[in-house]
Design a protein around this motif. Sequence first.
Motif, PDB file in Angstrom:
ATOM      1  N   GLU A   1       0.824  -1.203   0.000  1.00  0.00           N
ATOM      2  CA  GLU A   1       0.000   0.000   0.000  1.00  0.00           C
ATOM      3  C   GLU A   1       0.862   1.258   0.000  1.00  0.00           C
ATOM      4  O   GLU A   1       0.599   2.226  -0.730  1.00  0.00           O
ATOM      5  N   CYS A   2       1.928   1.246   0.829  1.00  0.00           N
ATOM      6  CA  CYS A   2       2.835   2.396   0.884  1.00  0.00           C
ATOM      7  C   CYS A   2       3.548   2.584  -0.457  1.00  0.00           C
ATOM      8  O   CYS A   2       3.728   3.718  -0.936  1.00  0.00           O
TER       9      CYS A   2
ATOM     10  N   THR B   1       2.427   1.673  -3.346  1.00  0.00           N
ATOM     11  CA  THR B   1       1.441   2.196  -4.305  1.00  0.00           C
ATOM     12  C   THR B   1       1.224   3.687  -4.098  1.00  0.00           C
ATOM     13  O   THR B   1       1.157   4.469  -5.060  1.00  0.00           O
ATOM     14  N   ASN B   2       1.124   4.098  -2.845  1.00  0.00           N
ATOM     15  CA  ASN B   2       0.944   5.523  -2.538  1.00  0.00           C
ATOM     16  C   ASN B   2       2.142   6.355  -2.987  1.00  0.00           C
ATOM     17  O   ASN B   2       1.992   7.469  -3.515  1.00  0.00           O
TER      18      ASN B   2
ATOM     19  N   LEU C   1       1.961   6.737  -6.687  1.00  0.00           N
ATOM     20  CA  LEU C   1       0.972   7.746  -7.044  1.00  0.00           C
ATOM     21  C   LEU C   1       1.488   9.155  -6.774  1.00  0.00           C
ATOM     22  O   LEU C   1       1.286  10.077  -7.574  1.00  0.00           O
ATOM     23  N   LEU C   2       2.154   9.333  -5.651  1.00  0.00           N
ATOM     24  CA  LEU C   2       2.725  10.631  -5.323  1.00  0.00           C
ATOM     25  C   LEU C   2       3.798  11.037  -6.328  1.00  0.00           C
ATOM     26  O   LEU C   2       3.892  12.209  -6.731  1.00  0.00           O
TER      27      LEU C   2
ATOM     28  N   ASP D   1       2.093  12.144  -9.408  1.00  0.00           N
ATOM     29  CA  ASP D   1       1.530  13.487  -9.205  1.00  0.00           C
ATOM     30  C   ASP D   1       2.617  14.571  -9.283  1.00  0.00           C
ATOM     31  O   ASP D   1       2.399  15.656  -9.848  1.00  0.00           O
TER      32      ASP D   1
END
Length: 212
Positions: free
Chosen positions: A25-26, A28-29, A32-33, A36
């Motif tokens: 999850e981390c 993936t985050n 995504l960051l 961005d």
Amino acid sequence: MEQNPPKSIASIKEKLKKSREREEECATNLQLLRQDLIKARTAAIDVVMAHQKAVVKLDEELEENAKDLKNVHVHFLSEREALLSSFVGSLLRKEKATGKTPPQPDAPRFVAPLHTPTILCFLRTHLGKPGMLYCGRKVLECEDFMLKTNRERMELLFAQHRCFGCFLPLSVAGHLKLSDCPHPRYCAICDSKDHHQILCAARRVYQGVIPE
């Protein structure tokens, strides 16, 4: 005593599973960051480039507007000179028609601009040919020459194949290009050093008059 180890192993496996899920999850985050941030950086670069293009375009427009204003100013001065020359010419013709001698003013009728060539007048009626007059004056002293408009003077030089710098015939001037002419040139009207003030006119006036 035999049931405790399996529970402990199951608990550890469950914790490891949750830890891996949390780690995924981390990751993936973070991904995504990162995406961005890349998008934000790209957007910022696009904004900067658009701003630079807008600044360049604005500078070009300002430069073109400045040129247009300068040409309008030069054209206005040229038209004003043409009107004044026409008015003075009409007064002289009226005075000659009535047979009256025009009064001699204390001040000169014209002022020769800086760097005006000092060669003898080369008007067709002043060349000393049979049946024609010969004034023997320099162009900057000849009223007939100096009261002509800028365009008329340019057409006269062009028709007689003369240099637009020293006013000498090209056959004796020793050069064929204006850039090679050593005679100094300056125009107080448009603050230019590529032509004489008595030849200054709007750019459209030069078309078909000054040779390429």
